[in-house]
Design an enzyme around this catalytic site. Structure first.
Site, short mmCIF file in Angstrom:
data_model
loop_
_atom_site.label_atom_id
_atom_site.label_comp_id
_atom_site.label_asym_id
_atom_site.label_seq_id
_atom_site.Cartn_x
_atom_site.Cartn_y
_atom_site.Cartn_z
N LYS A 70 -1.13 -9.49 3.17
CA LYS A 70 -0.41 -8.98 4.34
C LYS A 70 -1.30 -8.00 5.07
O LYS A 70 -1.98 -7.18 4.43
CB LYS A 70 0.89 -8.29 3.91
CG LYS A 70 1.62 -7.62 5.06
CD LYS A 70 3.00 -7.15 4.67
CE LYS A 70 3.04 -5.81 3.99
NZ LYS A 70 2.52 -4.67 4.78
N ASP B 194 -1.13 -6.39 -0.25
CA ASP B 194 -1.37 -5.70 1.01
C ASP B 194 -2.87 -5.48 1.21
O ASP B 194 -3.57 -5.12 0.26
CB ASP B 194 -0.69 -4.32 0.96
CG ASP B 194 0.24 -4.08 2.13
OD1 ASP B 194 0.21 -4.87 3.10
OD2 ASP B 194 1.00 -3.10 2.06
N GLU C 88 9.13 -4.20 10.73
CA GLU C 88 9.51 -2.88 10.20
C GLU C 88 10.03 -1.98 11.31
O GLU C 88 9.39 -1.81 12.36
CB GLU C 88 8.29 -2.23 9.51
CG GLU C 88 8.62 -0.86 8.93
CD GLU C 88 7.66 -0.36 7.86
OE1 GLU C 88 6.69 -1.07 7.54
OE2 GLU C 88 7.90 0.75 7.35
N GLU D 236 -1.45 -5.43 8.80
CA GLU D 236 -0.67 -4.83 9.88
C GLU D 236 -1.32 -5.06 11.24
O GLU D 236 -2.54 -4.97 11.36
CB GLU D 236 -0.55 -3.31 9.66
CG GLU D 236 0.23 -2.94 8.43
CD GLU D 236 0.40 -1.42 8.25
OE1 GLU D 236 0.05 -0.65 9.17
OE2 GLU D 236 0.89 -1.02 7.18
N ASP E 1 0.82 -1.21 0.00
CA ASP E 1 0.00 0.00 0.00
C ASP E 1 0.86 1.26 0.00
O ASP E 1 0.34 2.38 -0.05
CB ASP E 1 -1.03 -0.01 1.14
CG ASP E 1 -0.39 -0.03 2.51
OD1 ASP E 1 0.85 -0.11 2.61
OD2 ASP E 1 -1.15 0.03 3.50
N SER E 2 2.18 1.09 -0.02
CA SER E 2 3.08 2.22 -0.29
C SER E 2 2.78 2.78 -1.68
O SER E 2 3.23 3.88 -2.03
CB SER E 2 4.55 1.79 -0.18
OG SER E 2 4.77 0.61 -0.92
O1 KIV Z 1 3.46 -1.21 1.46
C1 KIV Z 1 4.66 -1.49 1.60
O2 KIV Z 1 5.47 -1.13 0.75
C2 KIV Z 1 5.06 -2.23 2.77
C3 KIV Z 1 6.52 -2.40 3.13
C4 KIV Z 1 6.71 -3.37 4.21
C5 KIV Z 1 7.45 -2.76 2.09
O3 KIV Z 1 4.21 -2.69 3.47
#
Ligand code: KIV
Length: 258
Positions: A109, A81, A175, A111, A42-43
């Protein structure tokens, strides 16, 4: 195509190499190289869409970019993500994770620590592989800060990692934390850890592709190493194009039709 088990089997044998990717063109390049895991992160909100944080990233956006990456990257594990607010409860998490899987992701993924166990458990029970993410959590953190330096934070992160692993996550992204903490967590788990700003003792590393290529320079934390200077390459190429167009050098006969 690698499975979650293939990646897990690398723990203790060699370091796992992971990168983010958001599009087909870069995905095709990564597919020719030894990149074990690709994350449609999600970056993307900051790097491709110029946002200040990840909050505007939607499930639809990650799913669309996952579909594009899946067309080009087939050799390793493709992880998508889960965006901010897409996994507030187990049912929402499953509905949105399924969209990522349909788009081509092999795992999702998300968080968070022990507070996320209901969502994680529900996803796993429904056959979705989950990658955890502990330490600095960009979706909820107000600013970027190294985690686990104090006793309480240190103990919390260790306990979160153990709880996530016990619930069945496939691997955990760590992270922004001290090397010794990330190393200790990595050694205490049988699943791999993938570090970003977490030192050399994790089982693998991940970076944002555009950061490490030297293309995106809005973000320069200490841990980030720029392995290339693609910004300069792009500037030089565009400058040459401008010169050749304005001076009528391009298109020449070789690049024209009779
Ligand atoms: O969204 C992202 O780029 C991440 C990092 C851990 C690479 O979650």
């Amino acid at each position: 195509m690698a499975t979650v088990s293939d990646i897990q089997a690398l723990k203790g044998k060699r370091k796992i190499v992971a990168l983010t990717c958001y599009d087909y063109t870069f995905a095709k390049i990564l597919n020719t190289l030894d990149v074990d895991v690709v994350l449609v992160g999600d970056s993307i909100g900051m790097v491709l869409f110029g946002e200040k944080n990840t909050h505007a990233v939607t499930v639809q956006k990650i799913a669309a970019h996952t579909a594009a990456v899946a067309k080009g990257y087939t050799r390793g594990l493709l992880v998508a993500d889960m965006p901010h607010q897409s996994y507030q409860n187990p049912e929402a998490a499953l509905e949105n994770a399924q969209k990522m899987i349909v788009a081509g992701a092999q795992a999702v993924k998300l968080e968070g620590g022990r507070e996320m166990l209901p969502q994680i458990q529900y996803l796993i029970e429904n056959g979705i592989a989950v990658v955890g993410h502990l330490g600095h959590l960009p979706q909820t953190a107000e600013k970027i800060r190294v985690q686990g330096r104090d006793e309480v934070g240190f103990m919390q992160l260790k306990a979160d990692a153990l709880a996530l692993a016990k619930t069945g996550v496939s691997m955990i992204v760590l992270e922004l934390m001290p090397t010794a903490l990330a190393g200790g967590i990595s050694r205490s788990l049988s699943i791999p850890t993938i570090g970003i700003g977490a030192g050399v003792e994790t089982d693998g590393q991940i970076l944002v592709l555009q950061d490490m290529l030297g293309l995106y320079d809005d973000f320069s934390p200490k841990f980030l190493k720029r392995f290339g200077n693609l910004k300069k390459e792009v500037e030089n190429s565009v400058k040459s194009y401008i010169t050749e167009v304005t001076e009528k050098i391009y298109p020449d006969a070789d690049h024209s039709y009779s």
